[in-house]
Enzyme design. Sequence first.
Site, PDB file in Angstrom:
ATOM      1  N   CYS A 269     -81.904  36.546  10.965  1.00 13.99           N
ATOM      2  CA  CYS A 269     -80.669  36.980  10.304  1.00 13.99           C
ATOM      3  C   CYS A 269     -79.679  37.594  11.306  1.00 13.99           C
ATOM      4  O   CYS A 269     -79.138  36.890  12.138  1.00 13.99           O
ATOM      5  CB  CYS A 269     -80.993  37.924   9.153  1.00 13.99           C
ATOM      6  SG  CYS A 269     -79.682  37.984   7.911  1.00 13.99           S
ATOM      7  N   LEU A 270     -79.449  38.907  11.267  1.00 12.64           N
ATOM      8  CA  LEU A 270     -78.532  39.516  12.232  1.00 12.64           C
ATOM      9  C   LEU A 270     -79.037  39.299  13.653  1.00 12.64           C
ATOM     10  O   LEU A 270     -78.242  39.065  14.573  1.00 12.64           O
ATOM     11  CB  LEU A 270     -78.385  41.014  11.943  1.00 12.64           C
ATOM     12  CG  LEU A 270     -77.394  41.770  12.852  1.00 12.64           C
ATOM     13  CD1 LEU A 270     -75.969  41.288  12.629  1.00 12.64           C
ATOM     14  CD2 LEU A 270     -77.488  43.279  12.626  1.00 12.64           C
ATOM     15  N   GLN A 273     -77.915  35.997  14.797  1.00  9.99           N
ATOM     16  CA  GLN A 273     -76.487  36.003  15.140  1.00  9.99           C
ATOM     17  C   GLN A 273     -76.252  36.676  16.497  1.00  9.99           C
ATOM     18  O   GLN A 273     -75.426  36.211  17.297  1.00  9.99           O
ATOM     19  CB  GLN A 273     -75.702  36.716  14.039  1.00  9.99           C
ATOM     20  CG  GLN A 273     -75.760  36.021  12.697  1.00  9.99           C
ATOM     21  CD  GLN A 273     -75.351  36.916  11.547  1.00  9.99           C
ATOM     22  OE1 GLN A 273     -74.874  38.034  11.750  1.00  9.99           O
ATOM     23  NE2 GLN A 273     -75.540  36.446  10.324  1.00  9.99           N
ATOM     24  N   ASN A 311     -79.930  36.498   2.903  1.00 11.11           N
ATOM     25  CA  ASN A 311     -79.013  37.622   2.697  1.00 11.11           C
ATOM     26  C   ASN A 311     -78.149  37.777   3.935  1.00 11.11           C
ATOM     27  O   ASN A 311     -78.513  38.466   4.880  1.00 11.11           O
ATOM     28  CB  ASN A 311     -79.792  38.920   2.441  1.00 11.11           C
ATOM     29  CG  ASN A 311     -78.868  40.129   2.432  1.00 11.11           C
ATOM     30  OD1 ASN A 311     -77.685  40.015   2.123  1.00 11.11           O
ATOM     31  ND2 ASN A 311     -79.380  41.281   2.790  1.00 11.11           N
ATOM     32  N   PHE A 314     -72.357  36.355   7.472  1.00 10.91           N
ATOM     33  CA  PHE A 314     -71.813  35.782   8.703  1.00 10.91           C
ATOM     34  C   PHE A 314     -72.770  34.706   9.201  1.00 10.91           C
ATOM     35  O   PHE A 314     -73.977  34.764   8.939  1.00 10.91           O
ATOM     36  CB  PHE A 314     -71.636  36.863   9.775  1.00 10.91           C
ATOM     37  CG  PHE A 314     -70.631  37.905   9.424  1.00 10.91           C
ATOM     38  CD1 PHE A 314     -69.334  37.853   9.932  1.00 10.91           C
ATOM     39  CD2 PHE A 314     -70.956  38.963   8.580  1.00 10.91           C
ATOM     40  CE1 PHE A 314     -68.407  38.821   9.607  1.00 10.91           C
ATOM     41  CE2 PHE A 314     -70.033  39.937   8.246  1.00 10.91           C
ATOM     42  CZ  PHE A 314     -68.742  39.860   8.766  1.00 10.91           C
ATOM     43  N   HIS A 353     -84.761  34.442   5.723  1.00 10.73           N
ATOM     44  CA  HIS A 353     -85.825  35.460   5.761  1.00 10.73           C
ATOM     45  C   HIS A 353     -87.185  34.860   5.437  1.00 10.73           C
ATOM     46  O   HIS A 353     -87.561  34.734   4.272  1.00 10.73           O
ATOM     47  CB  HIS A 353     -85.508  36.589   4.776  1.00 10.73           C
ATOM     48  CG  HIS A 353     -84.403  37.477   5.229  1.00 10.73           C
ATOM     49  ND1 HIS A 353     -84.622  38.619   5.961  1.00 10.73           N
ATOM     50  CD2 HIS A 353     -83.065  37.364   5.088  1.00 10.73           C
ATOM     51  CE1 HIS A 353     -83.456  39.195   6.246  1.00 10.73           C
ATOM     52  NE2 HIS A 353     -82.498  38.439   5.727  1.00 10.73           N
ATOM     53  N   GLU A 355     -90.031  36.209   5.757  1.00  8.38           N
ATOM     54  CA  GLU A 355     -91.002  37.204   5.296  1.00  8.38           C
ATOM     55  C   GLU A 355     -91.094  37.264   3.779  1.00  8.38           C
ATOM     56  O   GLU A 355     -91.937  37.976   3.230  1.00  8.38           O
ATOM     57  CB  GLU A 355     -90.669  38.590   5.858  1.00  8.38           C
ATOM     58  CG  GLU A 355     -89.484  39.288   5.222  1.00  8.38           C
ATOM     59  CD  GLU A 355     -88.147  38.815   5.760  1.00  8.38           C
ATOM     60  OE1 GLU A 355     -87.097  39.324   5.301  1.00  8.38           O
ATOM     61  OE2 GLU A 355     -88.136  37.940   6.642  1.00  8.38           O
TER      62      GLU A 355
END
Length: 381
Positions: A269-270, A273, A311, A314, A353, A355
Amino acid sequence: MTRKRKKAMLALADGAVFEGYSLGAEGETWGEVVFNTAITGYQEILTDPSYKGQIVAMTYPLIGNYGVNLEDVESKKPFVEGFIVKECSRITSNWRSQTGLDEYLKRHGVVGIQGIDTRELTMRLREVGAQTGVISTVDLEPDSLVARAKSLPSLEGRDLVREVTCREKYQWRQGIWNLARGYESVHPDRSAPHLVAYDFGIKYNILRIFAHLGCRITVVPAQTPAEEVLELKPHGVFLSNGPGDPAPLSYAIENAKKLLGKVPLFGICLGHQILGLALGGKTYKLKFGHHGANHPVKDLTTGKVEITSQNHGFVVDMDSLGDRVEVTHINLNDHTVEGLRHRDIPLFSIQYHPEASPGPHDSAYLFGRFVEVMKRFVPSN
């Protein structure tokens, strides 16, 4: 005698106003309003630090029917700025339930609203895009709330990671949940692969899975210099999920650049990025983001389709990356990038995600894949 419900109001920056009833704590809150299409998993959503700065609207009409317990959390507390549902169930029916959703939100000071048309709200967010909103039980004047929503900042350009990361490094020793015993206690020996995880807002279940797979885990704050991470002699470095815009996280991007080629890297996720930016790419904001537990993603290396939990607001712009980086996964709804890997160095990352908190288990293999990479890497002295 039926208790009279306290009124509440939601106002959006585009001028839309929704009248309903108070859910959780009374007061006022603001954030970027997004919708989540998951049917279950509201407790994991509430405690996901990636939602810092956002008010979450659940599209499923009845939320809270199985209550809340102290085990199914993804962090130390709820991080959502506010919560929106069509109806919060007054009845909780589950043998693990310890309290109701309304009481849980009150206990943690989360302001919410129920009784509004969440279908209309979702359609508006799809058409107009995610936008700043205000929920209030104290100011019920539409013009006043709309003016406030218009005056508040968006997520772009804000560093929200500083508000969710840990303050000092720590060891993680909790494994996955078991029906008979609860969470397992994991104590790997010194020969186990050592994972250093950057906490940008990390979800507990990520750490639980790595621990279950036999890793020694050290979690470090988001601003930890790359030099300090390498001194820990890791077999691999994980860049976690987290909230908001990756572009202003210059410290994280610079540290990731310093780690390229020196140790295996995995981002979710982040973290995905941040790796994209460290590799010289760019990111951009989606109109209303991807939030739910039912998003189809195609693995381009195998041709298989995975149903994923997502979730994020960006995404990485693959056109901005060089030819040494390749796309491994794409979103089948809008064909945005969901995974990448480097052709020359041990690095891969995904936007969703694996997990599964909440969500399916289709992508759990990715943790094992990274552990195998770690086992082949010998830290330098």
